[in-house]
Design an enzyme around this catalytic site. Sequence first.
Site, mmCIF file in Angstrom:
data_model
loop_
_atom_site.group_PDB
_atom_site.id
_atom_site.type_symbol
_atom_site.label_atom_id
_atom_site.label_comp_id
_atom_site.label_asym_id
_atom_site.label_seq_id
_atom_site.Cartn_x
_atom_site.Cartn_y
_atom_site.Cartn_z
ATOM 1 C CD GLU B 59 -14.708 18.525 1.831
ATOM 2 O OE1 GLU B 59 -14.826 17.307 1.599
ATOM 3 O OE2 GLU B 59 -15.433 19.384 1.284
ATOM 4 C CG HIS B 128 -23.743 24.797 4.706
ATOM 5 N ND1 HIS B 128 -24.416 23.596 4.761
ATOM 6 C CD2 HIS B 128 -23.010 24.762 3.567
ATOM 7 C CE1 HIS B 128 -24.111 22.882 3.686
ATOM 8 N NE2 HIS B 128 -23.257 23.563 2.948
#
Lengths: 313, 324
Positions: B59, B128
């Site tokens: 990321e 999530h």
Amino acid sequence: MDLLKIYKKILLIRAVENKLDQLFKKGLVYGTAHFCIGQEFIPVVVSQHLRKEDAVTSTHRGHGHALSKDLDVKKFLAELLGDPRGYNTGKGGSQHVSSIDNNFFANGITGGMVPIAVGIAFANKYKQNDNVVVAYLGDGAMTEGYVLESLNMAAALKLPILFICENNFYAMSTHIKKTHSSDINKKAEAFGIKSALVPDNNYKLLYEIAEEFINDTRKGIPHFIEVQTYRHKGHSKNDQNLYRDKSEEQYWFNKDVALIIEDELLSNKYTIEDINLIKTEIDTFVDKISEELIQQGSDIDIDLFKHIYNETK
Amino acid sequence: MIKTYAQAIKDTLDEELMNDPNLFLFGEDIGVYGGCFGATKGLQEKYGNKRVIDSPMSEQAIAGLGIGAALNGLRPVIEIMFMDFITLIYDQILNHASIFSYLSNGEMKVPLVIRVPAGGGRGYGATHSKSLWSALMNIPGIKIIAPSNTREVSGLLRAAIKDNNPVIFVEHKSLYQIKDDVENAEDIIPIGKAKIVKEGNDLLLISFSKMVLDCLEVANKLENEGISIEVLDLRTVKPLDIETIKNSIDKIGKVIVVEEGFPQSGIAAEIIAQINEVCFYSLDGPIKRICTLEIPLPCSPKLENMAIPSKERIENEIRSMLNE
Ligand SMILES: Cc1ncc(C[n+]2csc(CCOP(=O)(O)OP(=O)(O)O)c2C)c(N)n1
Ligand SMILES: [Mg+2]
């Protein structure tokens, strides 16, 4: 290799840092700075093979990187002094000097510019030009996760970037033997990046390897050079180097590239008078610009809220 | 023409890829897989893997690549798979992307869009499902957009792409499959402008992202009982359109802010603080906020539903405020 040119640039970087140190001691500068004296030959030598369009990303210890990328000395010193005539109107300071005209970018997050350097290289490849990016980083930065991600990214995407790790054996006070259990250049190699080690301040070897690596990097292949070197001063302004061994320091002071090149020039056609003249000229130049900056002052007003967003269309 | 929110995003990316050769997409599994929610499906096939690129699972390096490419003249649209992972690129946003324009006095720009899905309601659990916009709210130099509906997602995304600053474009996982007629939808919606999506006189609901839908449903239900609720959709979270908020409050003194983030130091908290500063005397009483309970989000539907603001909770809070 234009030894004289390299020698003069090293002395210039040194003169600017010594001036800054003096001004700190007189209380005329605010903030902090990380001096690169002893390591400054690295960007000086590497830059012999770079063009203006090539980008350089730098670190907290970036004065040498900046001046090697031909930033204007007075505008650069102004920035270090927090003067509105500086490259970043004093908003940046020592760790955050940037100049789009010079394709030069620095940031105070250790290794934080490395992922961005990869992005700059990505854009060069995308635009199909043959510019390269040189990303400087330290041995400490080599233990940051995002730096390792970036090495992998550059290798996976085959990007035109040269990473140069200035391994001065310490991250602040922490010696690499506490933080690395394998050679730094081998780590880069493990990602599939062609790597080389330049030990012992060997500037001639660096010159050759940088030439070869930069040529190959232009073809779209990432490269990595670990240069083993040493900083002469403390980590930052007030550091006393209490964690360093005096004999270790002496070993490296004897390998100072400025001294070695000076000897070489002397054994060529230059006399001690020539050398002294060069030194005086550089010192006088730096004295002059620093005096101008300090004495003339500046009353340019900076709008604090301007440019938070880029309003260009 | 009927489209889903995901299709509207994909079609906008498609058009912009077509219009601007300097635009490229970069992210994990955005190619053949099409991203976790299908919002980029088919684009790699159409534009090739030089412009729609499957990245390594890194990321911070994805963000850095986007920032560097933007600094060097491209217009990257990167994707972070879930908003919970925005923490991994926080440094690249806070200490890098957001400072270049300022420190260079506008000589540098970072026209970067970071697409990221937020929100719960899908049973994805604690790692999530989060809506972390408040973590980004106090970063100077970035913009945050959170479209609430299929008709507007395209116009807002196009505005984000055209903007010369880092924009966090927050999509919502529970909206991707919502269909709507996008005929005559606005081509480009200005950033920083809220919208009154339902007018009313008795109470004002301020919201954004998927919660706007829930607010509207509750408001429409109460309309049948003669209760008149105004619903304001921020659309852009940062910069916050306090003007439009103030105009509604000058008309309606009762206010509830509804958001899917956590309550402490959240967007709702910020809105309430700003209301306090600009139109405190137009209020009838204390403002309420309805937020996700401050717990790691549970997975089971029953527990998740208790944690995220539900229509029942919104309705109950409205009734209790109107009965006070
Ligand atoms: C992310 C981050 N962590 C810590 C620091 C504080 N810090 C500044 S320089 C430094 C050591 C850096 O070591 P190295 O990368 O070897 O560079 P050197 O100083 O030796 O040139 C530390 C810990 C920082 N600026 N950024
Ligand atoms: Mg070091």
